[in-house]
Design an enzyme around this catalytic site. Structure first.
Site, PDB file in Angstrom:
ATOM      1  N   GLY A 267       1.059  -1.426   0.056  1.00 47.71           N
ATOM      2  CA  GLY A 267       0.243  -0.202  -0.337  1.00 47.71           C
ATOM      3  C   GLY A 267       0.893   1.164   0.174  1.00 47.71           C
ATOM      4  N   SER A 268       0.591   2.249   0.624  1.00 51.49           N
ATOM      5  CA  SER A 268       1.483   3.650   0.423  1.00 51.49           C
ATOM      6  C   SER A 268       2.298   3.513   1.456  1.00 51.49           C
ATOM      7  CB  SER A 268      -0.242   4.535   1.192  1.00 51.49           C
ATOM      8  OG  SER A 268      -0.749   4.731   0.402  1.00 51.49           O
ATOM      9  N   SER A 269       2.718   2.108   2.159  1.00 50.73           N
ATOM     10  CA  SER A 269       3.869   2.309   2.327  1.00 50.73           C
ATOM     11  C   SER A 269       5.449   2.664   1.423  1.00 50.73           C
ATOM     12  CB  SER A 269       4.368   1.255   3.604  1.00 50.73           C
ATOM     13  OG  SER A 269       3.674   1.199   4.597  1.00 50.73           O
ATOM     14  N   ALA A 270       4.934   1.911  -0.337  1.00 47.11           N
ATOM     15  CA  ALA A 270       5.702   1.520  -1.198  1.00 47.11           C
ATOM     16  C   ALA A 270       6.198   3.045  -1.834  1.00 47.11           C
ATOM     17  CB  ALA A 270       5.457   0.744  -1.899  1.00 47.11           C
ATOM     18  N   LYS A 271       5.450   4.299  -0.786  1.00 52.28           N
ATOM     19  CA  LYS A 271       5.791   5.697  -1.556  1.00 52.28           C
ATOM     20  C   LYS A 271       6.985   5.988  -0.592  1.00 52.28           C
ATOM     21  CE  LYS A 271       0.720   6.871  -1.884  1.00 52.28           C
ATOM     22  NZ  LYS A 271      -0.270   7.307  -1.456  1.00 52.28           N
TER      23      LYS A 271
END
Length: 545
Positions: A267-271
């Site tokens: 999810g947004s942790s990959a940002k």
């Protein structure tokens, strides 16, 4: 008279004397042999009244202990007794079965009777008897029943290290986890195997994770604490877990180690990866991208949750967790360069670790422009929690990634550079700003300068995303003034509560769980909350740029 005189000549008397001495010598030797045999029977056999029925064999080879980084025993072997039968020595099988069933009430008498009637020299009756059970069997005095001295693997902390330690089979052979990975070494050495894990930290992390799972009625969860400078794993928890001391096999879900075996979309942790890629490619934290309108791709639309509907800087894209902005960054760099960067980070290869159960990453076979956009905000690629925390640890550790290990390190390994020191400094500031000003404010632990990023990802089933089931995670590090430890928390299908105002996203669930863990383990790591004023992270960001 003459004949008698001839018989008792000196020569004949001498011969008779020699023959007599020979017979006496033979008799004495035979007597000595009998005495020695009796001594062997009386002295070297077990001195108990039932020795004619039961005997003890020599113990098996010892298996070395496993200890935590402070020398606390987490796995050891204790002497025990097991019971077997030699059917050729039995007088009455049915009577023997009846009498042994009086000691072990749970024995299947019909099945045991069938096995004993097959006339085998060796039939297992019961493993790992208690001293009381051993004495009861002795009291029965059943011919043909024997004891075997063995060892039993014991785990003093029960569930606490179950997924890491793994376990042994009934013959003390390693079958999972550390017990399997180091099976030969544990059998060959008497020196304990020293793990990187800390029992006190492991207990605190498991306790906080368990509390969150219960609070949000999640199906399970996982948490990791890692030393970013060495790659040492200080805590690794996956729930539900199991007690390796119990003879009953755990369920598949209990045996499943989410930390190394679950491929989860970050999810947004990959940002964090997407932002680091932008900075490494020459884009600055202040470069702006158009996030005014959703991006339409065929029948799909990329949109922001509570979007700002304006141009956003790279700093703001991370802080506000903009999917549109992240996709625009990926598009500007290109899918080929993005895949190359992810490969360089190690995200496309299996993570190297002592635990054999590690899952391979999942990513598109054909890395297209559309793939690049979705991967930019953590969809379309799946990695294990261990993989995620390892790469994030490398990003904040001056750009040096370390191989994750569950063994204690005597000295820091050299590591491998994945990003520049400059980009690492920028990422430290950006991750701290994200916690202070972004959607992850509940991850803050005052005085420990926590930085990180949450991520909520919908689960997949049958190739389709489920709108009502997700993973919520938070990955971060502390203190961002000089990162030392990384923490990752993920919950499986947590439910919204009144406390979360109906939300079941990571910022409301995983982030506060991580904060509680950090507050609890920091003192155990000899860290106290800093009394210094909060650094001006935006100023530091400009300086680093």
């Amino acid at each position: 008279m003459l004949v008698l005189r001839n018989l008792f000549t000196p020569q004949n008397i001498k011969v008779a004397r020699h023959r007599g001495l020979f017979v006496i010598s033979v008799f004495i030797c035979a007597l000595l042999l009998i005495i020695l045999r009796l001594a062997q029977i009386m002295v070297f056999r077990e001195a108990d009244t039932d020795s004619r029925f039961c005997h003890l064999l020599l113990p098996s080879i010892s298996r070395a202990d496993i200890v935590d980084r402070n020398g606390i025993v987490v796995a050891t072997s204790l002497p025990t007794v097991s019971l077997y039968a030699n059917t050729h020595e039995m007088l009455d099988v049915e009577e023997a079965v009846t009498r042994i069933a009086s000691v072990f009430s749970d024995i299947n008498t019909k099945e045991l009777s069938t096995r004993l009637k097959k006339s085998k020299n060796f039939v297992w009756i019961r493993r790992n008897l208690s001293p009381a059970q051993e004495q009861e069997v002795l009291n029965q005095g059943i011919p043909g029943f024997h004891f075997l001295r063995t060892e039993r693997r014991v785990y003093p902390d029960r569930n606490l290290f179950s997924h890491i330690i793994g376990g042994t089979d009934i013959d003390n052979n390693g079958i999972a986890g550390i017990e399997k990975a180091f099976d030969h070494a544990l059998c060959e050495s008497t020196e304990p195997l020293v793990l990187s894990l800390d029992t006190k930290i492991q207990y605190a992390v498991r306790d906080e994770l368990m509390s969150s799972i219960e609070e949000f009625k999640a199906l399970g969860g996982a948490a990791i604490v890692m030393d970013v400078t060495t790659g040492e794993i200080l805590s690794m928890v996956s729930l539900p877990d199991f007690d390796p001391n119990k003879s009953v096999d755990p369920t598949a879900k209990e045996k499943f180690n989410m930390v190394v075996s679950a491929a989860i979309e970050p999810g947004s942790s990959a940002k964090i990866f997407n932002t680091a890629m932008a900075l490494e490619s020459g884009i600055t934290p202040f470069t702006q991208f158009d996030a005014r309108a959703p991006i339409k791709i065929g029948r799909f639309t990329i949109h922001d949750f509570k979007g700002k509907c304006r141009f956003l800087s790279v700093e703001e894209i991370l802080k506000y967790s903009s999917n549109i902005g992240s996709a625009k960054i990926a598009t500007s760099i290109g899918c080929t360069a993005q895949k190359k960067f992810y490969k360089h980070l190690g995200l496309l290869d299996p993570i190297s670790c002592e635990l054999a159960e590690t899952q391979r990453p999942i990513y598109p076979r054909h890395w297209t422009d559309v793939s690049a956009m979705t991967i930019a905000f953590g969809h379309g690629i799946a990695i294990t929690p261990l993989h995620l925390i390892t790469v994030v640890a490398g990003i904040v550790n001056s750009g040096i990634i370390q191989r994750p290990t569950v063994l204690k390190c005597s000295s820091p390994p050299p590591g491998q550079r994945i990003i520049s020191t400059k980009t690492s400094k920028q990422m430290q500031a950006l991750m701290r700003i994200n916690v202070l000003e972004g959607a992850n404010k509940y991850a803050d632990a005052p005085g420990y300068f926590v930085g990180g990023k949450s991520g909520t990802a919908e689960k997949q089933k049958g190739g389709r995303y489920l709108k009502t089931a997700n993973y919520t995670g938070f990955v971060g590090a502390f203190p961002m003034t000089n990162p030392k430890y990384a923490v990752y928390v993920v919950l499986d299908e947590p439910k919204a509560t009144a406390k979360t105002h109906g939300y079941r996203t990571a910022g409301w669930i995983a982030a506060p769980t991580a904060a509680r863990i950090i507050k609890r383990i920091a003192p155990l790591l000899n860290m106290s909350a800093s009394q210094d004023a909060e650094p001006d992270w935006k100023k530091l960001l400009r300086i680093a740029s």
